[in-house]
Design a protein around this motif. Structure first.
Motif, mmCIF file in Angstrom:
data_model
loop_
_atom_site.group_PDB
_atom_site.id
_atom_site.type_symbol
_atom_site.label_atom_id
_atom_site.label_comp_id
_atom_site.label_asym_id
_atom_site.label_seq_id
_atom_site.Cartn_x
_atom_site.Cartn_y
_atom_site.Cartn_z
ATOM 1 N N ARG A 126 80.114 13.078 43.463
ATOM 2 C CA ARG A 126 78.773 13.109 43.456
ATOM 3 C C ARG A 126 78.171 11.621 44.285
ATOM 4 N NH1 ARG A 126 74.514 14.595 38.565
ATOM 5 N NH2 ARG A 126 75.843 16.499 38.633
ATOM 6 N N LEU A 127 79.207 10.355 43.746
ATOM 7 C CA LEU A 127 79.466 9.462 44.620
ATOM 8 C C LEU A 127 79.456 9.530 46.042
ATOM 9 C CD1 LEU A 127 79.833 6.533 44.810
ATOM 10 C CD2 LEU A 127 81.834 6.666 43.926
ATOM 11 N N TRP A 128 80.403 10.938 46.882
ATOM 12 C CA TRP A 128 80.314 10.842 48.118
ATOM 13 C C TRP A 128 79.149 11.385 48.598
ATOM 14 C CZ3 TRP A 128 84.302 8.144 50.499
ATOM 15 C CH2 TRP A 128 85.375 8.207 49.827
ATOM 16 N N ALA A 129 78.664 11.975 47.678
ATOM 17 C CA ALA A 129 77.459 13.301 48.261
ATOM 18 C C ALA A 129 76.258 12.168 48.364
ATOM 19 C CB ALA A 129 77.046 14.151 47.601
ATOM 20 N N GLY A 130 76.406 10.862 47.387
ATOM 21 C CA GLY A 130 75.345 9.703 47.433
ATOM 22 C C GLY A 130 75.579 9.275 48.578
ATOM 23 N N LEU A 131 76.822 9.070 48.870
ATOM 24 C CA LEU A 131 77.607 7.945 50.023
ATOM 25 C C LEU A 131 76.761 8.090 51.171
ATOM 26 C CD1 LEU A 131 80.414 6.314 49.078
ATOM 27 C CD2 LEU A 131 78.418 5.267 49.107
ATOM 28 N N LEU A 132 76.577 9.412 51.490
ATOM 29 C CA LEU A 132 76.428 10.874 52.471
ATOM 30 C C LEU A 132 74.265 11.017 52.910
ATOM 31 C CD1 LEU A 132 77.122 11.919 55.396
ATOM 32 C CD2 LEU A 132 77.138 14.699 53.454
ATOM 33 N N ALA A 133 73.880 10.243 52.127
ATOM 34 C CA ALA A 133 72.642 10.953 51.578
ATOM 35 C C ALA A 133 71.951 9.748 51.691
ATOM 36 C CB ALA A 133 72.242 10.534 50.537
ATOM 37 N N ILE A 134 72.670 8.373 51.474
ATOM 38 C CA ILE A 134 72.139 6.907 51.368
ATOM 39 C C ILE A 134 72.113 7.157 53.421
ATOM 40 C CG2 ILE A 134 72.477 4.135 51.553
ATOM 41 C CD1 ILE A 134 73.762 5.045 48.792
ATOM 42 N N PHE A 135 73.787 7.372 54.248
ATOM 43 C CA PHE A 135 73.517 7.094 55.051
ATOM 44 C C PHE A 135 72.899 7.640 56.047
ATOM 45 C CE2 PHE A 135 75.816 8.244 59.401
ATOM 46 C CZ PHE A 135 75.333 6.959 60.137
ATOM 47 N N VAL A 136 72.604 9.123 55.870
ATOM 48 C CA VAL A 136 71.388 9.695 55.993
ATOM 49 C C VAL A 136 70.441 9.253 55.884
ATOM 50 C CG1 VAL A 136 70.460 12.629 55.987
ATOM 51 C CG2 VAL A 136 72.650 12.232 55.915
ATOM 52 N N ALA A 137 69.861 8.912 55.217
ATOM 53 C CA ALA A 137 68.200 7.887 54.608
ATOM 54 C C ALA A 137 68.037 7.102 55.865
ATOM 55 C CB ALA A 137 68.239 7.766 53.265
ATOM 56 N N TYR A 138 69.190 5.889 55.569
ATOM 57 C CA TYR A 138 69.573 5.035 56.553
ATOM 58 C C TYR A 138 69.294 5.231 58.018
ATOM 59 C CZ TYR A 138 71.082 0.786 59.342
ATOM 60 O OH TYR A 138 71.345 -0.120 60.148
ATOM 61 N N LEU A 139 69.826 6.069 58.685
ATOM 62 C CA LEU A 139 69.778 6.670 59.708
ATOM 63 C C LEU A 139 68.300 7.746 60.434
ATOM 64 C CD1 LEU A 139 72.234 7.999 61.132
ATOM 65 C CD2 LEU A 139 72.372 5.828 60.994
ATOM 66 N N SER A 140 67.868 8.567 59.192
ATOM 67 C CA SER A 140 66.635 9.306 59.345
ATOM 68 C C SER A 140 65.313 9.122 58.873
ATOM 69 C CB SER A 140 67.026 10.890 58.872
ATOM 70 O OG SER A 140 67.052 10.622 57.829
ATOM 71 N N ARG A 141 65.364 8.024 58.593
ATOM 72 C CA ARG A 141 64.258 7.520 57.146
ATOM 73 C C ARG A 141 63.384 8.683 56.306
ATOM 74 N NH1 ARG A 141 65.324 2.245 56.232
ATOM 75 N NH2 ARG A 141 65.865 0.908 58.276
ATOM 76 N N SER A 142 64.299 10.004 56.458
ATOM 77 C CA SER A 142 63.142 11.324 56.146
ATOM 78 C C SER A 142 63.992 11.625 54.934
ATOM 79 C CB SER A 142 64.018 12.184 56.748
ATOM 80 O OG SER A 142 63.258 13.690 56.620
ATOM 81 N N VAL A 143 62.852 11.741 53.485
ATOM 82 C CA VAL A 143 63.243 12.018 52.331
ATOM 83 C C VAL A 143 63.435 13.540 52.033
ATOM 84 C CG1 VAL A 143 62.448 12.363 50.246
ATOM 85 C CG2 VAL A 143 61.308 10.667 51.558
ATOM 86 N N MET A 144 63.004 14.339 52.876
ATOM 87 C CA MET A 144 63.788 15.336 53.667
ATOM 88 C C MET A 144 64.827 15.988 53.588
ATOM 89 S SD MET A 144 61.549 17.821 51.164
ATOM 90 C CE MET A 144 62.202 19.050 51.610
ATOM 91 N N ALA A 145 64.910 15.265 54.715
ATOM 92 C CA ALA A 145 66.511 15.110 55.459
ATOM 93 C C ALA A 145 67.753 14.835 54.346
ATOM 94 C CB ALA A 145 66.824 14.494 56.441
ATOM 95 N N THR A 146 67.420 13.385 53.546
ATOM 96 C CA THR A 146 68.259 12.391 53.039
ATOM 97 C C THR A 146 68.440 13.857 51.405
ATOM 98 O OG1 THR A 146 66.851 10.711 53.316
ATOM 99 C CG2 THR A 146 68.435 10.988 51.188
ATOM 100 N N ILE A 147 67.689 14.628 51.233
ATOM 101 C CA ILE A 147 67.931 15.522 49.620
ATOM 102 C C ILE A 147 68.424 16.479 50.494
ATOM 103 C CG2 ILE A 147 66.987 17.174 48.497
ATOM 104 C CD1 ILE A 147 64.541 14.788 48.186
ATOM 105 N N ALA A 148 68.299 17.010 51.697
ATOM 106 C CA ALA A 148 68.954 18.485 52.291
ATOM 107 C C ALA A 148 70.500 17.569 52.484
ATOM 108 C CB ALA A 148 68.320 18.494 53.336
ATOM 109 N N ALA A 149 70.937 16.291 52.971
ATOM 110 C CA ALA A 149 72.062 16.042 53.462
ATOM 111 C C ALA A 149 72.572 15.707 51.884
ATOM 112 C CB ALA A 149 72.407 15.316 54.398
ATOM 113 N N GLY A 150 72.499 15.126 50.882
ATOM 114 C CA GLY A 150 72.960 15.149 49.757
ATOM 115 C C GLY A 150 73.290 16.263 49.260
#
Length: 108
Positions: A72-96
């Motif tokens: 969960r921590l690794w998936a969360g870190l990836l989601a944080i990175f995607v959120a930083y890059l995309s600024r998209s809630v849907m992309a963040t949720i989908a990536a995580g």
């Protein structure tokens, strides 16, 4: 626990939540209208979200678990990175979620 007690608990909790939210709407005229307050209030949603998500990422069975095998921590870190890059809630949720499902599948 009886059904009546549960219903009473739900009603009282709902009323308390409503009154807390109403206090900010009805009490707006007594709040200071400073730029500093508005600047600080911008960070409230992010801090609430962090307070809700952090225990799910960093705890396992009520114990802190920040080890390398915490998927969960690794998936969360990836989601944080995607959120930083995309600024998209849907992309963040989908990536995580995709990362978590993929890591869990690979672990089996």
């Amino acid at each position: 626990m009886s059904d009546d007690y549960l219903l009473l608990t739900l009603l009282v909790s709902g009323l308390c939540t409503f009154l807390i939210r109403l206090s900010f709407i009805a009490g707006e005229r007594w709040l200071p209208r400073s730029e500093r307050l508005h600047a600080l209030l911008r960070y409230v949603p992010m801090s609430v979200l962090a307070a809700l998500v952090a225990p799910e990422l960093l705890m396992r069975d009520g114990v802190a678990h920040a080890a390398a095998d915490n998927l969960r921590l690794w998936a969360g870190l990836l989601a944080i990175f995607v959120a930083y890059l995309s600024r998209s809630v849907m992309a963040t949720i989908a990536a995580g979620m995709t990362a978590l499902w993929l890591l869990q599948w690979l672990q089996q």
